[in-house]
Motif scaffolding. Structure first.
Motif: not given
Length: 340
Positions: A150-158, A274-284
């Motif tokens: 959605g146009g913004a970083p979505r890290p789980r950790g800072l 691991l990151v992708l498994s939590a991110s919900g990013l579309d395959a595209a």
């Protein structure tokens, strides 16, 4: 004419980007072994001055506070803030992660947001340019794996501590990491050989053995202080297996080195999964490849079944500056973000 400089002050390199009228026109990496003393930073800044002399604004991010020159991160951050303010005065704007940019006083108040948040700047620019993506910045010392949605970083950790748990920080580097930190054994003439747990060879040696030209990016001394030819790299690497270079053929050493490189890539791939498994990013959503190891990131993107684009391309850098804009992504990011 608007000119903005971006500086990324690391523990091993100073990276410098110049943005003229909103376009990346020049990028440099300067060796800065900060662990040897603050005079190394002074020398690197002096070398950078001609490039950034005409900049109206100097945007800065740092990871150098982690250097073992300092007793702790707070001391490191505050020391560097003061040193850099002395060098550049009111032209400086410090990147403070989620807080955006601020002056030196802001940076002192929020030093925990100043230190080691360069990955957020890199990812923020990806968000502005690509919307959804997986950023993988494979540098000389570490690899950052950051989901952007959605146009913004979505890290789980800072923090580094949290990011090493989430897979968003994989502590392995394209050149500087010791071989003993990547694998415990290597195949050699039909046998698994345990590797010496000594600082005898680095991943730069592994890549030279495999034919990679590191002349522009490998700016630090070798483990034994000797040269950087493939033959000298084989000599160092052979010691990891308790052997001399003459104990194997060139192909023997290439097979062993290829295994070490594969182990390193697998660790970054595992972080990405691991990151992708939590991110919900579309395959595209594409992989954005950054860092001096961007060519290896392209290989990881292929394994993930995703398209990729280099950071320099995404940032719209001048063609002559694209390769280094990819390699020095955080410096490019803060320079561009500061001008928006």
């Amino acid at each position: 004419m608007s000119i903005t400089a971006g500086l990324d002050v690391g523990g091993a390199h100073l990276k410098v980007a110049l943005v003229t009228q909103g376009r990346v026109t020049a990028v440099r990496q300067i060796a800065c072994p900060l662990w040897q003393g603050l005079d190394k930073l002074d020398a690197a800044l002096a070398e950078a001055r001609p490039l950034i002399a005409d900049a109206d604004t100097i945007a800065l991010t740092m990871t150098g506070e982690l250097s073992d020159l300092f007793p702790d991160r707070e001391t490191g951050a505050l020391t560097l803030i003061g040193r850099l303010q002395e060098a550049f005065g009111d032209r400086l704007r410090f990147w403070m992660g989620p807080r955006g940019f601020g002056n030196a006083d802001d940076a002192r108040r929020h030093h925990t947001d100043v230190g080691s948040t360069n990955f957020l700047a890199t990812a923020a620019l990806v968000g502005r340019k690509a919307g959804d993506a997986l950023l993988i910045d494979f540098g000389s010392t570490t690899a950052d794996v950051i989901p952007i949605s959605g146009g913004a970083p979505r890290p789980r950790g800072l923090t580094d501590a949290d990011r090493q748990v989430t897979g968003e920080l994989v502590y392995t580097g394209y050149t500087r990491t010791a071989v003993m930190g990547v694998a415990s054994a290597a195949p050699f003439r039909g046998q698994w050989v345990g590797l010496a747990r000594e600082y005898l060879a680095t991943m730069a040696d592994v890549r030279r053995i495999l034919g990679t030209d590191l002349a522009e990016v490998d700016q630090h001394a070798t483990a034994d202080g000797q040269g950087k030819t493939p033959a000298e790299s084989i000599t160092r690497f052979a010691r990891m297996l308790g052997r001399d270079a003459r104990d194997g053929t060139g192909e023997d050493w290439r097979v062993a080195a290829a295994h070490i490189r594969e182990a390193q890539l697998r660790s970054i791939h595992d972080g990405a999964v691991l990151v992708l498994s939590a991110s919900g990013l579309d395959a595209a959503a594409p992989v954005v490849a950054a860092g001096i190891g961007a060519s290896d990131v392209a290989e990881i993107a292929h394994r993930l079944g995703r398209t990729f684009v280099t950071y320099g391309e995404l940032a719209g850098a001048d063609p002559a500056a694209q390769a280094w804009a990819t390699a020095a992504a955080p410096a490019v990011a803060v320079a561009l973000l500061a001008g928006i």
